[in-house]
Scaffold this motif. Structure first.
Motif, PDB file in Angstrom:
ATOM      1  N   TYR A  48      16.792  -7.577  46.812  1.00 38.61           N
ATOM      2  CA  TYR A  48      16.684  -7.828  45.374  1.00 38.61           C
ATOM      3  C   TYR A  48      17.908  -7.279  44.648  1.00 38.61           C
ATOM      4  O   TYR A  48      18.564  -6.338  45.113  1.00 38.61           O
ATOM      5  N   ASP A  49      18.197  -7.860  43.486  1.00 36.46           N
ATOM      6  CA  ASP A  49      19.212  -7.295  42.599  1.00 36.46           C
ATOM      7  C   ASP A  49      18.860  -7.665  41.161  1.00 36.46           C
ATOM      8  O   ASP A  49      17.989  -8.490  40.916  1.00 36.46           O
ATOM      9  N   LEU A  50      19.509  -7.002  40.230  1.00 39.25           N
ATOM     10  CA  LEU A  50      19.436  -7.368  38.819  1.00 39.25           C
ATOM     11  C   LEU A  50      20.804  -7.860  38.401  1.00 39.25           C
ATOM     12  O   LEU A  50      21.824  -7.254  38.761  1.00 39.25           O
ATOM     13  N   ALA A  51      20.835  -8.943  37.652  1.00 41.75           N
ATOM     14  CA  ALA A  51      22.109  -9.529  37.236  1.00 41.75           C
ATOM     15  C   ALA A  51      22.103  -9.795  35.741  1.00 41.75           C
ATOM     16  O   ALA A  51      21.052 -10.089  35.151  1.00 41.75           O
ATOM     17  N   VAL A  52      23.286  -9.688  35.136  1.00 40.90           N
ATOM     18  CA  VAL A  52      23.461  -9.968  33.709  1.00 40.90           C
ATOM     19  C   VAL A  52      24.694 -10.849  33.546  1.00 40.90           C
ATOM     20  O   VAL A  52      25.503 -10.995  34.469  1.00 40.90           O
ATOM     21  N   THR A  53      24.850 -11.417  32.373  1.00 41.56           N
ATOM     22  CA  THR A  53      26.043 -12.218  32.106  1.00 41.56           C
ATOM     23  C   THR A  53      27.239 -11.290  31.882  1.00 41.56           C
ATOM     24  O   THR A  53      27.059 -10.118  31.507  1.00 41.56           O
ATOM     25  N   PRO A  54      28.456 -11.769  32.093  1.00 42.47           N
ATOM     26  CA  PRO A  54      29.643 -10.920  31.839  1.00 42.47           C
ATOM     27  C   PRO A  54      29.693 -10.404  30.403  1.00 42.47           C
ATOM     28  O   PRO A  54      30.119  -9.274  30.165  1.00 42.47           O
TER      29      PRO A  54
END
Length: 511
Positions: free
Chosen positions: A342-348
């Protein structure tokens, strides 16, 4: 449109199978509902109080969301056709019963009195007067039930019952409009065509007799085929392989099929891609409703074993997971090389605005942000529930969305955070920033085939073939394969086969 037509041509065999499954399920539900609803209305037409109570009870089922009803039925009758059939019957009873009851109870009392005066018995009045006069309303109820049943039957794909809903599920998961259109358009065409046919049948006694005759012939033919298959056809070994939602599990189960049939082409393999969430598949395996599915070490330790601490070393995590599964009479084969954690991702833009590099950085600003999480991730201890506690997160708003939809949501800037997997192609596609798990909350996630120990003992060749994937597939290779299926819309079967051929795990002669 060209792509859609080409897909229909290329997949005509699979489409015909899906159509057959959809029709069989819908008409079986409609037939059972009619056999229940029409006699009930005939019985209660002279007992108005009981008739109204029955009407209210039938109406209660209409208020239960279809997905909720399917979920309630799974623990009782398992997965596949049984819960789907029960749910569809429950929904179809209401319109048939209501229209039949209304048709029988609104006949002109003068006609009833005349029939009694002529000495007609109760049965004769029903046969010669009441049913013929109520027939238009009865057929109207059946038409309504049929259209509703064909539409609702698309949900059967979510619990392994197949049908046209399979195309809709795949279309949503892989963001493939062609798949979506095939499922939706053909479902609508089926509903329209059979609604018109029922309308024509109800116009005259001649049409009614012809229609019932054709239905009877179809039932006899279908019953004869099933009888032959059950009693006379040579039994064929069958292995059911299922996968979770998304492209990666579908790629893996196609690899399993190719490897097994490379050794024994006579074995019939039934694939059930996009079969459901983690707990759903795990319970289906333990109930012998499926034989194999790919599972990940971290999920076993967190979701099944409820481990408070998990080893960070992949080999140690696998050994601990395999040991636990052994106590459940399950066999966990050797894992592949890559980790799909799993990971958490956000926009730049969000990463720059809030200086986000790690999940710890997110804690101080999480209440200002919104997130879209996969349903599995939202409700599992190895997902958001545990992550929230470990990092003291208080995300302002959290939505549960299917995998492909959550990435669309962040791409359209409707949310600022999404969960994902390290092999997801959308990370590259949408240029997302993955936040570092600096507290090492997520355990190692290596995938391997999971099966019952009894199945493994009965099928040593299957175990040997599937173990050929042990130590294979790098993260880069899995990302590329996922990208081809999810973004380029290539078939998972093709991508899986090409990988196995490239690494000489199967022969090019195998079909």
């Amino acid at each position: 449109m060209d792509k859609l037509l080409q897909m229909i041509i290329n997949q005509h065999h699979q489409l015909l199978v899906a159509l057959g499954q959809h029709l069989a399920l819908s008409f079986m539900a409609l037939l059972i509902a009619a056999l229940i609803a029409i006699p009930l209305a005939m019985i209660f037409k002279d007992h108005r109080r009981l008739g109204e109570i029955a009407l209210q009870v039938a109406g209660v089922f209409q208020t239960i969301p279809s997905l909720a009803l399917l979920g309630l039925l799974i623990p009782l009758v398992g997965i596949g056709n049984p819960p789907a059939l029960i749910a569809l019957v429950a929904y179809a009873i209401m319109p048939i019963y209501q229209n039949t009851y209304t048709g029988l109870t609104t006949i002109d009392p003068n006609l009833e009195e005349a029939a009694i005066a002529m000495g007609l018995s109760r049965w004769m009045r029903l046969r010669r007067l009441e049913l013929p006069m109520a027939l238009p309303l009865i057929f109207s109820g059946i038409r309504i039930a049929l259209v509703m049943t064909i539409g609702t039957a698309t949900l059967a794909a979510l619990i392994g019952a197949g049908g046209l809903g399979t195309y809709i599920v795949l279309g949503i998961e892989q963001n493939n409009n062609q798949e979506l259109l095939i499922g939706a358009v053909f479902s609508a065409i089926l509903a329209l065509v059979f609604s018109v046919l029922l309308k024509v049948m109800g116009k005259s006694k001649r049409n009614l007799k012809i229609g019932f005759g054709l239905i009877l012939l179809a039932c006899i033919g279908w019953g004869g085929q099933k009888t032959y298959q059950h009693f006379f056809a040579q039994p064929q070994a069958e292995i059911v392989i299922a996968g979770k939602m998304g492209s990666e599990p579908e790629i893996l189960i196609n690899m399993y099929k190719e490897l097994i049939q490379a050794k024994d082409p006579s074995i019939k393999i039934v694939l059930k891609p996009n079969f459901g969430g983690t707990t759903f598949l795990y319970q289906a395996l333990k109930r012998n409703q499926i034989d194999i599915y790919p599972e990940f070490t971290g999920t076993v330790l967190k979701a099944f074993a409820k481990a408070k601490t998990t080893p960070q070393n992949p080999q140690a995590a696998y050994r601990k997971a395999a040991t636990y599964l052994k106590t459940q009479q399950l066999t966990y084969l050797k894992p592949m090389a890559y980790q799909n954690g799993y990971d958490l991702a956000v926009t730049p833009e969000v990463a720059n605005q809030y200086s986000l590099k790690t999940i710890s950085d997110l804690a101080s600003v999480s209440d200002q942000l919104t997130a879209a999480f996969d349903p599995d991730f939202s409700h599992q201890k190895d997902g958001y529930l545990g992550l929230k506690s470990a990092y003291h997160l208080q995300i302002g708003s959290v939505r549960s969305l299917e995998p492909s939809l959550r990435y669309q949501a962040i791409a359209q800037k409707r949310v600022q955070i999404v969960d994902g997997y390290t092999t997801d192609p959308e990370i590259r596609q949408f240029h997302l920033v993955v936040l570092k798990d600096d507290q090492h909350f997520f355990p190692p996630y290596q995938g391997a085939p999971l099966m019952k120990t009894s199945f493994a003992k009965q099928h040593p060749t299957v175990v040997k073939q599937l173990n050929k994937l042990s130590g294979r597939i790098t993260m880069a290779e899995m990302q590329t394969m996922n990208y081809r299926v999810t973004v380029k819309h290539e078939k998972a079967k093709t991508v899986a086969r090409q990988y196995l051929l490239k690494h000489h795990l199967i022969s090019a002669k195998q079909k």
